[in-house]
Scaffold this motif. Sequence first.
Motif, PDB file in Angstrom:
ATOM      1  N   LEU A   1       1.381  -4.126   1.117  1.00  0.00           N
ATOM      2  CA  LEU A   1       0.232  -4.954   1.674  1.00  0.00           C
ATOM      3  C   LEU A   1      -0.413  -4.014   3.390  1.00  0.00           C
ATOM      4  O   LEU A   1       0.806  -3.745   3.195  1.00  0.00           O
ATOM      5  N   ARG A   2      -1.629  -3.720   3.095  1.00  0.00           N
ATOM      6  CA  ARG A   2      -1.997  -2.967   4.171  1.00  0.00           C
ATOM      7  C   ARG A   2      -1.548  -3.700   5.603  1.00  0.00           C
ATOM      8  O   ARG A   2      -1.377  -2.588   6.533  1.00  0.00           O
ATOM      9  N   SER A   3      -1.188  -4.971   6.130  1.00  0.00           N
ATOM     10  CA  SER A   3      -0.795  -5.761   6.902  1.00  0.00           C
ATOM     11  C   SER A   3       0.651  -4.760   7.510  1.00  0.00           C
ATOM     12  O   SER A   3       1.236  -4.593   8.411  1.00  0.00           O
ATOM     13  N   GLU A   4       1.499  -4.396   6.619  1.00  0.00           N
ATOM     14  CA  GLU A   4       2.553  -3.905   6.807  1.00  0.00           C
ATOM     15  C   GLU A   4       3.156  -2.436   6.631  1.00  0.00           C
ATOM     16  O   GLU A   4       3.983  -1.730   6.594  1.00  0.00           O
ATOM     17  N   ALA A   5       1.592  -2.003   7.120  1.00  0.00           N
ATOM     18  CA  ALA A   5       1.793  -0.616   7.619  1.00  0.00           C
ATOM     19  C   ALA A   5       1.876   0.112   5.877  1.00  0.00           C
ATOM     20  O   ALA A   5       2.203   1.515   5.921  1.00  0.00           O
ATOM     21  N   GLY A   6       2.057  -0.400   5.083  1.00  0.00           N
ATOM     22  CA  GLY A   6       2.367   0.866   3.816  1.00  0.00           C
ATOM     23  C   GLY A   6       1.126   0.931   2.712  1.00  0.00           C
ATOM     24  O   GLY A   6       0.173   0.378   3.031  1.00  0.00           O
ATOM     25  N   CYS A   7       1.415   2.372   2.520  1.00  0.00           N
ATOM     26  CA  CYS A   7       0.797   2.655   1.503  1.00  0.00           C
ATOM     27  C   CYS A   7       0.986   2.639   0.521  1.00  0.00           C
ATOM     28  O   CYS A   7       2.464   2.392  -0.463  1.00  0.00           O
ATOM     29  N   PRO A   8       0.724   2.441  -0.846  1.00  0.00           N
ATOM     30  CA  PRO A   8       0.378   2.151  -2.007  1.00  0.00           C
ATOM     31  C   PRO A   8       1.115   3.662  -2.757  1.00  0.00           C
ATOM     32  O   PRO A   8       0.543   4.347  -3.186  1.00  0.00           O
ATOM     33  N   ASP A   9       2.276   3.519  -3.571  1.00  0.00           N
ATOM     34  CA  ASP A   9       3.128   4.707  -3.988  1.00  0.00           C
ATOM     35  C   ASP A   9       2.324   4.574  -5.283  1.00  0.00           C
ATOM     36  O   ASP A   9       1.953   3.926  -6.257  1.00  0.00           O
ATOM     37  N   GLU A  10       2.727   5.966  -6.107  1.00  0.00           N
ATOM     38  CA  GLU A  10       2.868   5.649  -7.926  1.00  0.00           C
ATOM     39  C   GLU A  10       2.912   4.466  -8.579  1.00  0.00           C
ATOM     40  O   GLU A  10       2.299   4.706  -9.576  1.00  0.00           O
ATOM     41  N   ASP A  11       3.582   3.609  -7.908  1.00  0.00           N
ATOM     42  CA  ASP A  11       3.453   2.458  -9.038  1.00  0.00           C
ATOM     43  C   ASP A  11       3.309   1.259  -8.252  1.00  0.00           C
ATOM     44  O   ASP A  11       3.254   0.082  -9.615  1.00  0.00           O
ATOM     45  N   CYS A  12       2.318   1.768  -7.561  1.00  0.00           N
ATOM     46  CA  CYS A  12       1.880   0.093  -7.543  1.00  0.00           C
ATOM     47  C   CYS A  12       0.270   0.023  -8.324  1.00  0.00           C
ATOM     48  O   CYS A  12      -0.727   1.048  -8.305  1.00  0.00           O
ATOM     49  N   ASP A  13       0.412  -1.161  -8.700  1.00  0.00           N
ATOM     50  CA  ASP A  13      -1.139  -1.963  -9.287  1.00  0.00           C
ATOM     51  C   ASP A  13      -2.220  -2.567  -8.115  1.00  0.00           C
ATOM     52  O   ASP A  13      -3.138  -2.332  -8.423  1.00  0.00           O
ATOM     53  N   VAL A  14      -1.766  -2.918  -7.106  1.00  0.00           N
ATOM     54  CA  VAL A  14      -2.409  -3.719  -6.217  1.00  0.00           C
ATOM     55  C   VAL A  14      -3.130  -3.501  -4.818  1.00  0.00           C
ATOM     56  O   VAL A  14      -1.327  -3.790  -4.295  1.00  0.00           O
ATOM     57  N   TYR A  15      -3.631  -2.333  -4.046  1.00  0.00           N
ATOM     58  CA  TYR A  15      -3.471  -2.617  -2.465  1.00  0.00           C
ATOM     59  C   TYR A  15      -4.641  -4.283  -1.790  1.00  0.00           C
ATOM     60  O   TYR A  15      -4.833  -3.992  -1.953  1.00  0.00           O
ATOM     61  N   VAL A  16      -3.179  -4.462  -0.909  1.00  0.00           N
ATOM     62  CA  VAL A  16      -3.824  -5.826  -0.701  1.00  0.00           C
ATOM     63  C   VAL A  16      -4.452  -5.209   0.779  1.00  0.00           C
ATOM     64  O   VAL A  16      -3.714  -4.989   1.682  1.00  0.00           O
TER      65      VAL A  16
END
Length: 214
Positions: A80-95
């Motif tokens: 989730l963008r709202s949780e200040a996370g960036c998608p790592d190598e395993d991320c499929d979907v960035y909300v």
Amino acid sequence: MPEAARRRAARRVVADDAGGDRPLWCAASTHEGEEEIAAEAHRIAQKGTHRLLLILAPRHPERGPAIRDMLAAKGFAVRLRSEAGCPDEDCDVYVADTLGEMGLWYRLAPVSFVGGSLARIGGHNPYEPAALGSAILHGPHVHNFADIYARLDAAAAALKVEDAAGLGETVAELMQPSRSAPMAFAAWELSSSGADVTDKAIALILEHLPDPAA
């Protein structure tokens, strides 16, 4: 900031922690039901595009956690963008469940599906992705902006899809720059032409008026 610098800054949001320059597409201003369609389409597109990432920007950002849970239940790795996370190598979907950043996602994505068009909402304004260099995909329900979409389609600047299979197959095809770049240029050219200035202004006004169906 020059356009090239904006694009570099935008790409760092999803690329730095993802291990490189990942291929990606955007599903923007989606409504309930369209996230499931985008997820199914993404699974189809992933088969032909290694490390493909979906940026999913719901029309109502407060739905982010529910969308994450739905996607996780389908087996997708989600951030989730709202949780200040960036998608790592395993991320499929960035909300992208935040406000005021749609321009960033359109700058980043070579291909964008504009929501409210597979659900019976009537579509959302295509001028922003057109002006920011993204090839446009949309469903059949675009009566809110029918004339604009008709012109984009006629100029080969946008493509209509009917369902998840059509969306996924088209996204996979447009991951080839030779296919998406001419569409994006045609969209930019149409959106920046003098004849469309009035239409663009009206579309932007309509987009920000209260919409009971939104």
